[in-house]
Design a protein around this motif. Structure first.
Motif, PDB file in Angstrom:
ATOM      1  N   THR A 199       0.213  -0.869  -0.232  1.00 46.54           N
ATOM      2  CA  THR A 199      -0.118  -0.197  -0.024  1.00 46.54           C
ATOM      3  C   THR A 199       1.367   1.016   0.077  1.00 46.54           C
ATOM      4  O   THR A 199       2.085   1.650   0.777  1.00 46.54           O
ATOM      5  CB  THR A 199      -0.697  -0.146   1.718  1.00 46.54           C
ATOM      6  OG1 THR A 199      -2.262  -0.879   1.475  1.00 46.54           O
ATOM      7  CG2 THR A 199      -1.559   0.974   1.110  1.00 46.54           C
ATOM      8  N   ASN A 220      -1.955  -1.521  -3.954  1.00 48.41           N
ATOM      9  CA  ASN A 220      -3.144  -0.278  -3.276  1.00 48.41           C
ATOM     10  C   ASN A 220      -3.179   1.173  -2.995  1.00 48.41           C
ATOM     11  O   ASN A 220      -1.352   1.309  -2.258  1.00 48.41           O
ATOM     12  CB  ASN A 220      -3.525  -0.840  -1.381  1.00 48.41           C
ATOM     13  CG  ASN A 220      -4.279  -2.169  -1.440  1.00 48.41           C
ATOM     14  OD1 ASN A 220      -5.402  -1.923  -1.957  1.00 48.41           O
ATOM     15  ND2 ASN A 220      -3.704  -3.012  -0.878  1.00 48.41           N
ATOM     16  N   ALA A 222      -3.561   4.513  -0.701  1.00 45.65           N
ATOM     17  CA  ALA A 222      -4.235   4.951   0.040  1.00 45.65           C
ATOM     18  C   ALA A 222      -4.265   6.684   0.203  1.00 45.65           C
ATOM     19  O   ALA A 222      -2.969   6.842   0.104  1.00 45.65           O
ATOM     20  CB  ALA A 222      -3.647   4.657   1.394  1.00 45.65           C
ATOM     21  N   PHE A 264      -8.527   3.417  -0.543  1.00 47.17           N
ATOM     22  CA  PHE A 264      -8.575   3.755   0.885  1.00 47.17           C
ATOM     23  C   PHE A 264      -7.980   5.105   1.302  1.00 47.17           C
ATOM     24  O   PHE A 264      -7.180   5.992   0.734  1.00 47.17           O
ATOM     25  CB  PHE A 264      -7.456   3.187   1.958  1.00 47.17           C
ATOM     26  CG  PHE A 264      -7.399   1.558   1.995  1.00 47.17           C
ATOM     27  CD1 PHE A 264      -8.425   0.223   1.818  1.00 47.17           C
ATOM     28  CD2 PHE A 264      -7.082   1.371   0.203  1.00 47.17           C
ATOM     29  CE1 PHE A 264      -8.651  -0.594   1.838  1.00 47.17           C
ATOM     30  CE2 PHE A 264      -7.444  -0.290   0.690  1.00 47.17           C
ATOM     31  CZ  PHE A 264      -8.197  -1.275   1.039  1.00 47.17           C
ATOM     32  N   ASN A 295     -10.658   5.418   6.698  1.00 45.74           N
ATOM     33  CA  ASN A 295      -9.785   4.431   7.810  1.00 45.74           C
ATOM     34  C   ASN A 295      -9.715   5.990   8.983  1.00 45.74           C
ATOM     35  O   ASN A 295      -9.290   7.442   8.763  1.00 45.74           O
ATOM     36  CB  ASN A 295      -9.058   4.235   7.995  1.00 45.74           C
ATOM     37  CG  ASN A 295      -7.932   3.339   9.023  1.00 45.74           C
ATOM     38  OD1 ASN A 295      -6.934   3.754   9.455  1.00 45.74           O
ATOM     39  ND2 ASN A 295      -9.317   3.245   9.674  1.00 45.74           N
ATOM     40  N   ASP A 369      -6.856  -4.434   7.543  1.00 44.70           N
ATOM     41  CA  ASP A 369      -8.223  -4.232   6.359  1.00 44.70           C
ATOM     42  C   ASP A 369      -7.844  -3.347   4.882  1.00 44.70           C
ATOM     43  O   ASP A 369      -8.116  -3.512   3.894  1.00 44.70           O
ATOM     44  CB  ASP A 369      -8.835  -2.792   6.426  1.00 44.70           C
ATOM     45  CG  ASP A 369      -9.977  -2.920   8.207  1.00 44.70           C
ATOM     46  OD1 ASP A 369     -10.538  -3.595   8.379  1.00 44.70           O
ATOM     47  OD2 ASP A 369     -10.099  -2.111   9.117  1.00 44.70           O
ATOM     48  N   LEU A 370      -6.492  -3.392   4.777  1.00 42.08           N
ATOM     49  CA  LEU A 370      -5.951  -3.234   3.568  1.00 42.08           C
ATOM     50  C   LEU A 370      -5.675  -4.137   2.702  1.00 42.08           C
ATOM     51  O   LEU A 370      -5.552  -3.893   1.384  1.00 42.08           O
ATOM     52  CB  LEU A 370      -4.563  -2.198   3.761  1.00 42.08           C
ATOM     53  CG  LEU A 370      -4.651  -0.875   4.319  1.00 42.08           C
ATOM     54  CD1 LEU A 370      -3.275  -0.407   4.412  1.00 42.08           C
ATOM     55  CD2 LEU A 370      -5.229   0.009   3.457  1.00 42.08           C
TER      56      LEU A 370
END
Ligand SMILES: C[S@@+](CC[C@H](N)C(=O)[O-])C[C@H]1O[C@@H](n2cnc3c(N)ncnc32)[C@H](O)[C@@H]1O
Ligand code: SF4
Length: 372
Positions: A199, A220, A222, A264, A295, A369-370
């Protein structure tokens, strides 16, 4: 002059190419060095002598070393203080999760312990976010891709690393080339991490977000959003002036359309700044066109940054309820761990800290959660 790390993929490839040495030796060399950190390159089986001489003259197996190790009392978090060859320090934080504690489709998750590594991409950061310890120290240096990969190699001595998050010191997309190169090394042999388990967290560097989807599909993303309106974002994150919210959201829409991946969203809860009911509704509306996981992060105050206070729990609960209930947005609250060792991504050192100093920091328990 600084010697290159052998984990600096672009440089070792360029040198091997120039010397006519096959690139297939590179993963073998890396594998050997990971298993034998103190090795002299001479012991690598079947390595041609030209490769050996080249490695000896131009590269070092490690350009960084572990200076200190801090274990949290519950042994869930380990912080590594890593010394670079120019004498600066960065931190990498290992967080261990017991996957059996979580639920998956209503059943206990299979497997046992898995670890996430939070790594640094720069010494310091130019972005100057008002709530961030790293932001207050200014920018000192971009890490090389070798220095980034070495954090993973060092951490692997302590734990089997399954996930990597670029949430340590620095803004990874301001060190784009080295970060992309390091991630390419991590997803290749011998590390073989899945891109889904890596991420990159960014303050929102729009041109780099546009590039990332082509350079590293499957990764990923974020985004540190922290406010649903431009005015508040500018107050707490000066970078928002250069990358306005509206344009950032357009870039994220495009990113999601092309990548088909959820994004995210990180949101620090700051008392009286961005934590009111109206902010939750504005955030819900802003994120309506997206598939996201939000988050909510309790702010970690550190001495000099007393201008902010963390939101009271009731506010966090209210925020989560609105996002979930009214807007159907998956919303998690980051739990605190590793406080006794300043094990936070986002709270990272300026100078070599006193080994006995106790900080107030969190780490990322729900980073898992990622990676679902
Ligand atoms: C240190 S940053 C590094 C990655 C990237 N520069 C970014 O801002 O997303 C990682 C995360 O830590 C958060 N963070 C920074 N300071 C914090 C603090 N005092 N309390 C809680 N989280 C913090 C950031 O907002 C970001 O979401
Ligand atoms: S939050 Fe991220 S972008 Fe902002 S100053 Fe800290 S490291 Fe830099």
């Amino acid at each position: 002059m600084a010697v290159r790390s052998i984990f600096d993929g672009a440089h070792i490839r360029a040198e091997f190419d120039k010397a006519g040495i096959s690139l297939h030796f590179i993963p073998l060399i890396w594998k050997h060095v990971i298993k034998n950190p103190n090795c002299d390159f001479g012991e690598i089986p079947s390595l041609p002598s030209a490769a050996y001489l080249l490695l000896r003259s131009k590269f070092k197996s490690f350009t960084s070393s572990i200076d200190s190790v801090f274990e949290s009392n519950d042994q869930v978090t380990t912080k590594l203080l890593i010394k670079l060859q120019n004498g600066e320090f960065v931190e990498a934080v290992i967080m261990r999760y017991d996957t059996r504690l979580g639920k998956y489709n209503g059943k206990p998750r299979p497997g046992g312990l898995r670890s996430t590594l939070c790594i640094s991409s720069q010494v310091g950061c130019k972005m100057g976010c008002k709530f961030c310890a790293t932001g207050t120290m200014g920018f000192k240096k971009n890490l090389t891709s070798g220095e980034i990969v070495e954090q993973l190699v060092h951490a692997s001595q302590f734990s089997k690393i399954r996930n990597v998050v670029f949430m340590g010191m620095g803004e990874p997309l301001n060190n784009y080339g080295a970060v992309v190169e390091a991630i390419r090394a991590m997803i290749g042999s011998p590390f073989q991490l899945s891109p889904k388990r890596i991420t990159v967290s960014t303050v929102g560097i729009i041109p780099a977000i546009n590039k990332l989807q082509n350079d590293l599909p499957g990764l990923n993303l974020a985004v540190s959003l922290h406010a649903p309106i431009q005015d508040i974002r500018c107050q707490i994150m000066p970078a928002a002036r250069a990358f306005p919210l509206e344009k950032l959201m357009d870039a994220l829409l495009l990113y999601q359309k092309n990548s088909l991946q959820k994004i995210f969203i990180e949101y620090i809860m700051l008392d009286g700044m961005n934590d009111e009911e109206q902010h939750a509704h504005l955030l819900g509306k802003l994120l309506a066109p997206f598939e996201v996981v939000v988050n909510l992060i309790p702010f970690n105050p550190i001495g000099i940054l007393s201008q902010f206070k963390t939101s009271v729990e009731m506010r966090v609960v209210m925020f989560q309820k609105i996002l979930r209930g009214t807007y159907n947005i998956r919303t998690t609250v980051r739990k605190q761990m590793g406080q006794d060792i300043s094990g936070a991504c986002g709270q990272l050192v300026v100078n070599r800290p006193d080994k006995n100093s106790i900080g107030n920091a969190n780490a990322l328990t729900d980073i898992e959660d990622l990676h679902l």
